[in-house]
Each structure stands twice: as C-alpha cells, then as structure tokens.
Design a protein around this motif. Structure first.
Motif, mmCIF file in Angstrom:
data_model
loop_
_atom_site.group_PDB
_atom_site.id
_atom_site.type_symbol
_atom_site.label_atom_id
_atom_site.label_comp_id
_atom_site.label_asym_id
_atom_site.label_seq_id
_atom_site.Cartn_x
_atom_site.Cartn_y
_atom_site.Cartn_z
ATOM 1 N N ILE A 64 0.839 -1.202 0.000
ATOM 2 C CA ILE A 64 0.000 0.000 0.000
ATOM 3 C C ILE A 64 0.876 1.255 0.000
ATOM 4 N N GLY A 65 1.917 1.235 0.833
ATOM 5 C CA GLY A 65 2.832 2.380 0.876
ATOM 6 C C GLY A 65 3.554 2.575 -0.444
ATOM 7 N N HIS A 66 4.023 1.469 -1.008
ATOM 8 C CA HIS A 66 4.719 1.509 -2.301
ATOM 9 C C HIS A 66 3.792 2.046 -3.390
ATOM 10 N N ARG A 67 2.589 1.504 -3.462
ATOM 11 C CA ARG A 67 1.682 1.895 -4.550
ATOM 12 C C ARG A 67 1.209 3.338 -4.405
ATOM 13 N N ALA A 68 1.011 3.782 -3.162
ATOM 14 C CA ALA A 68 0.537 5.161 -2.962
ATOM 15 C C ALA A 68 1.527 6.157 -3.558
ATOM 16 N N ALA A 164 -0.528 -6.631 -13.981
ATOM 17 C CA ALA A 164 -1.039 -6.148 -12.694
ATOM 18 C C ALA A 164 -2.510 -6.533 -12.515
ATOM 19 N N ALA A 165 -3.297 -6.364 -13.589
ATOM 20 C CA ALA A 165 -4.723 -6.711 -13.485
ATOM 21 C C ALA A 165 -4.888 -8.205 -13.229
ATOM 22 N N ARG A 188 3.522 -7.876 -9.550
ATOM 23 C CA ARG A 188 3.367 -6.798 -10.535
ATOM 24 C C ARG A 188 2.226 -5.865 -10.144
ATOM 25 N N PHE A 189 1.204 -6.402 -9.452
ATOM 26 C CA PHE A 189 0.158 -5.520 -8.922
ATOM 27 C C PHE A 189 0.646 -4.790 -7.669
ATOM 28 N N GLU A 190 1.274 -5.541 -6.780
ATOM 29 C CA GLU A 190 1.575 -4.974 -5.460
ATOM 30 C C GLU A 190 2.773 -4.041 -5.453
ATOM 31 N N MET A 191 3.711 -4.256 -6.352
ATOM 32 C CA MET A 191 4.940 -3.455 -6.341
ATOM 33 C C MET A 191 5.272 -2.962 -7.746
ATOM 34 N N PRO A 192 4.415 -2.151 -8.349
ATOM 35 C CA PRO A 192 4.694 -1.678 -9.711
ATOM 36 C C PRO A 192 5.950 -0.787 -9.745
ATOM 37 N N SER A 193 6.598 -0.773 -10.911
ATOM 38 C CA SER A 193 7.821 0.024 -11.097
ATOM 39 C C SER A 193 7.532 1.188 -12.030
ATOM 40 N N PRO A 194 7.248 2.359 -11.482
ATOM 41 C CA PRO A 194 6.967 3.506 -12.356
ATOM 42 C C PRO A 194 8.191 3.847 -13.209
ATOM 43 N N ARG A 195 7.942 4.298 -14.447
ATOM 44 C CA ARG A 195 9.014 4.435 -15.444
ATOM 45 C C ARG A 195 9.585 5.848 -15.440
ATOM 46 N N VAL A 196 10.102 6.233 -14.299
ATOM 47 C CA VAL A 196 10.571 7.608 -14.115
ATOM 48 C C VAL A 196 11.759 7.925 -15.028
ATOM 49 N N ASP A 262 -3.906 -0.489 -13.585
ATOM 50 C CA ASP A 262 -2.859 -0.537 -12.560
ATOM 51 C C ASP A 262 -1.482 -0.943 -13.081
ATOM 52 N N ASP A 263 -1.239 -0.736 -14.389
ATOM 53 C CA ASP A 263 0.062 -1.121 -14.934
ATOM 54 C C ASP A 263 1.168 -0.137 -14.560
#
Lengths: 321, 321
Positions: A64-68, A164-165, A188-196, A262-263
């Motif tokens: 939850i913290g990671h995804r937020a 993720a879905a 992949r749902f719980e810990m997505p890697s944003p493409r910064v 949620d990808d």
C-alpha cells in the motif's frame, strides 16, 4: 493512546525517503519550504488509494505504501518530470505499529530509489485512505503532454501491460495459477515500477505521453483524443509477459493487456522524424518498450487483428465506476 | 452512470477558483505544470477532512468545500506565504450533482478570494474524505516558522478563538443558544476566514507563528516548544466574542477560547524591539489581534489568572484522539 499514536506516526514519517539539500524545512512546521531549481517548471500530481476500491482490504502494508507513491511517480514520469518531494495524507482507523512500520518501509524504499523526500502530511482517523501529492520539475517548456501527438506518429508502450490486473484477479481469487506465476503477477500488482527514468529520457523524443493506469486501450484513447487524433493498436504487437500468457492463455492475456488497469507503464507517441534517433539512443532491449500501433486522423481507438477491427465491451478500469 | 459522473466532476472542477497566468497546464493532463517566481521558496501544505471526524455527517457541502481549502490556507498563512495553486483529492460515496455544485461553489469562492487556482486532483469512490494540497511561495529566507521565538517575546492571537468550537457544539446539539447567536457561531465553524493577508504582513514583524487549529493553548504550547521556550497566557487578556460570551457564559467562553479547535486564527510572537513598529504598521483595530501573553524561559504552557496558574485537563483537539 492519542499521544502515543502521534509519537508513533512521527517516528515512522519524520525521516522517510531521501534526504535532499533543496528542502529548507520538511515535516514539523505548518508547511514545507522547498527550493525549486531555476529555469524549471514545477510539476504537481495527486492520487488517492481507497481500501476496497484501489486495493483489497488486508493488502500488505508495504504494498500500500509503495503503490501510494508509485501511482504518483507514474504521473510525473508521464510528464517527463524528475520527482523531488512528497506529502502524505494518511487516514486510517487506528495507528498500529506493525502496520505503520511496514507501510513506511514500502513508501520509504521507493522514495529513496527515486530521491524523493517526504516533506509533510497529515494523519487523520477514518476509513483507510491514502492521498499522496508529489512534486517535481522539468526544464521549462520541455514537459511531455498528452496532447502533442500527430497522425502518423508511432505508438509505444513500456513493459508488459496486463500483468497487474491479472495479479489483482489472482489476489481476489477471480483466477488461479501455479504458485510461481501467482507470485510474479501478484508482485506486478503490489509493487509496480513507475518508469521515471524512461519518462525523463522521452522528453527528447516523444510527441505525447500518458501513464497506463486505467488500461492501455482507454489510456491510449485519451492520449489520441487529447492530441486531436485517433489511434490504431495492433493486436499481434501487444507485449504480453510469458507469465501472463501461461496463467491466462493467449486470448485472455491480451484482453488483460488492453483493458486491465494498474500497470503504471508509459504509453507514448514518437514522430517519424524522431524514430531512428529514439530507437538508437534508447534501445528497446534496455528500455523495455514495444511499438504497438500508430496515431491516425480518424478519431476513436481501434484494435486491429488480422486486418479487422475488434470490439471491446469495456475499455479499462473506471475509477468512478 | 460512470461516464456521466466523470462529466459532472469535470464540469465543476475544470475551471474552479482564480485564473492564474503562472499555470502552464492545469486540470486535464497527468500532472499540473506551474511557474514558481524567482527568488522565492515554494511552500507546500496538505490537510485532510474526514466526514464524522472533522465535520458532522450531513454538513452543508459549501461549508465542506470552504473548510477543505481554508485549513490549508491557514497553514500557508502561518508561514507568511502567498497561496497560489491547489490540488483536490475528493473521495465520496457517489457523485450527486447538487452536492458537487455546492461543494465546488464553497471551494471556488474562497479560492478566488485568495487568487488560488485549482490545478489538479483525483476523484475516487469511497467514504467521504477530502484532502487538499496547497502550494504557494514566500521570498527566499523570509518564511515564518514556529521555532523563531525567544523568551520575552509578546504573544498575540488574531480574531476571537473559541467561536468555532462553540459553533460545532451548537451544531451537534451539545449546547444551545438563541438563534442569532447560534447562526453567528455556527458560521464561524462552517466558514472560517484564514488570515492570509495578516500572515504575509507578519513576515516583517513576527519572530514565530503557528495557526490555531487544535486549540489556542495547545498550539501556543507547540510554538513555544519549537522555539525552545515556554509560554504564559493571561486569562484576562483572552479575546472572546460577545456572541460566545452570551452563548456560553464568561467562564466557559474562555475555556472554548483556550481549548476549542478549528479557529484557523494565527498565534504569533513579536520581539520587544519590533513591538512599536508592529503595532503602528498593523493597528490592532484594523488587523484584529490581541496580546495574550509572553514567551518565557521556563518550559511548558501556563495560563495565569489573578496571579495563579490554572490547570487544564485537556488542551485542545487531538486529530488522532
């Protein structure tokens, strides 16, 4: 109990994330004081996660913290921005130490990875709900927008959308899979890697960009609409992970890829004139993206399979659906 | 219904608040793009209101919209900052047009009054909960902090604290009063006036400042603690509105003034050397403040009445209590 809770919250959030030299005052006063670099524009995004809506009740607090934070990092990535500072508004039914410790660890680890400092926030009692505001910057006039695409631009997506879905479907027991696949997709749902990092590099090459949060087809359609174009997506070109294909089968895997949410990948357009430089400077093997279609004059979003147009009854997750 | 709801939300929030020339891109892309003036520091605050915690269920939507922005304006006022841009994270059980229209009107009117533009946000379904992030700026190095006070500094408060807490008590039928008093005090809870202009002027004169949201005594104690001092508040000097004194009686009115919450006034310290200039430049009749005490070396917060120290069993509202 109240004072103990304040102390707990303070312990976990006072020094969360990176330490940045541009923070004049962080957590602890009425507001944060921050130094924005010259010749940049400030980039600001906010996203909320509600328990039971954006994640199942009882989800791991670290997730939850990671995804937020991740969902907001993804918004900044879509603008080509470099993230810097976060504010966290955390509403929860009670302050439980183990929950807070894991939540702060999940948030803090991702924050440090992207050099983001938590500089303020608010903690209130109520149904579990997390709103993060993320601030960052881009060199003035260089931000990526949804609206810069033109007919003929190639359309790309990073990563393998749909995982993720499927991970969420597995977590909610709407689907089943062998445990190794289950663990991979759920991760992949719980810990997505944003493409910064990709977003920042795309400022040089892309004409338009959006992050894929509501489903690839829906978000590609939004990019096209904002650009005053339509979009064609080529079914055969959709990148699908081996895990998703094994777990869901070839057909359903591509449905997940097109309509799952949620990808937190990037969907972006590159004009013909920039294509060669783009593919040379950011090789797809290293930067993990695929060409999936093209922007076109005719409005709307179409998925083409063997030359014919596919119909979809729904196109992506509606936050307010 | 989902698409209709999106359109509704878009209608009420796309053009909410002031129109600012420094907004490069507002609502509608993945994030907002903003131009921060040179030689300033960015000031960022966030505060959440939860239904049933920070306002009674069934409160007027215009009041909820007003207060969601006001509590953040008050945080910026306490730093001496000029507000500029807001992001709104609105979580609600369903999108009802009349509710949204009134909420947006309450938010928008206060935003326009302070030249604040709504530049982004997120709308999600869930239990009613509103988080606003407010951004603004101060000339570099001039922000007011809680920590700048010294022993001997005079302590002031703006307005008449206690009214809002009495208004809430009336609204929740924990107290009763004739209808004119009821309406006045309830208005002080529902439509607080954050002291933004005063905060900006205080940069010249105040050594420390905090906004009074959790109760005057508790917030004065926080200012003193952050400044490494204690504080003495003089009971007879507490400014109490005629309405509060009539509704609650002299004793209880002062208890409200000391320990009630939700005032969104400013409590600030002024050093001896600045006192004369302060009172001349910002006359108390026009700027509506009173001297209520002094910072002292001895730690802690004391209320003095006829030379003796009063005891309080609770000192202000605990958000997480």
């Amino acid at each position: 109990m109240a004072l103990g809770e304040f102390a707990l919250i303070d312990r976990y959030f006072r020094a969360c994330g990176a330490r940045r030299a541009d923070v004049v005052a962080g957590v602890g006063d009425d507001a944060a004081l921050l130094t924005v670099p010259e010749a940049t524009e400030l980039v600001a995004a906010t996203d909320t996660l509600v328990a039971g809506v954006h994640f199942p009740h009882g989800s791991p607090p670290a997730s939850i913290g990671h995804r937020a934070l991740a969902v907001n990092l993804s918004d900044l990535a879509a603008m080509g921005a470099r993230p810097a500072w976060a504010l966290l508004a955390l509403t929860m039914p009670q302050a439980q130490e183990s929950w807070l410790a894991e939540f702060a660890a999940g948030f803090g680890e991702l924050a440090r990875a992207h050099e983001v400092q938590l500089v303020g926030g608010d903690t209130t009692r109520g149904p579990l709900c997390i709103t993060v505001q993320l601030l960052g910057f881009v060199p003035r006039g260089t931000a990526l927008k949804r609206s810069g695409g033109h007919p003929g631009d190639s359309l790309f997506v990073s990563g393998t959308p749909g995982d993720a879905a499927a991970g969420l479907a597995l977590q909610e027991a709407r689907m089943s899979a062998p445990s190794a696949l289950h663990a991979y997709l759920r991760g992949r749902f719980e810990m997505p890697s944003p493409r910064v990092a990709l977003g920042e590099r795309l400022r040089e090459f892309a004409s338009a960009c959006i992050d894929v949060s509501d489903g690839l087809l829906a978000d590609a359609a939004k990019l096209a609409h904002a650009s005053g174009t339509g979009v064609e997506i080529h079914y055969q070109a959709l990148p699908v992970s081996a895990a998703l294909e094994q777990a869901a089968g070839a057909e359903r895997a591509r449905e997940f890829a097109l309509t799952g949410g949620d990808d937190y990948e990037l969907c972006f357009a590159v004009a013909e004139k920039n294509l060669a430089a783009f593919m040379q400077e950011l090789p797809s093997q290293r930067w993990d993206y695929h060409r999936i279609g093209v922007l076109r004059k005719a409005p709307g979003a179409a998925v083409l399979r063997d030359g014919s147009v596919m119909q979809f009854s729904h196109c992506g997750y509606q936050h307010f659906g």
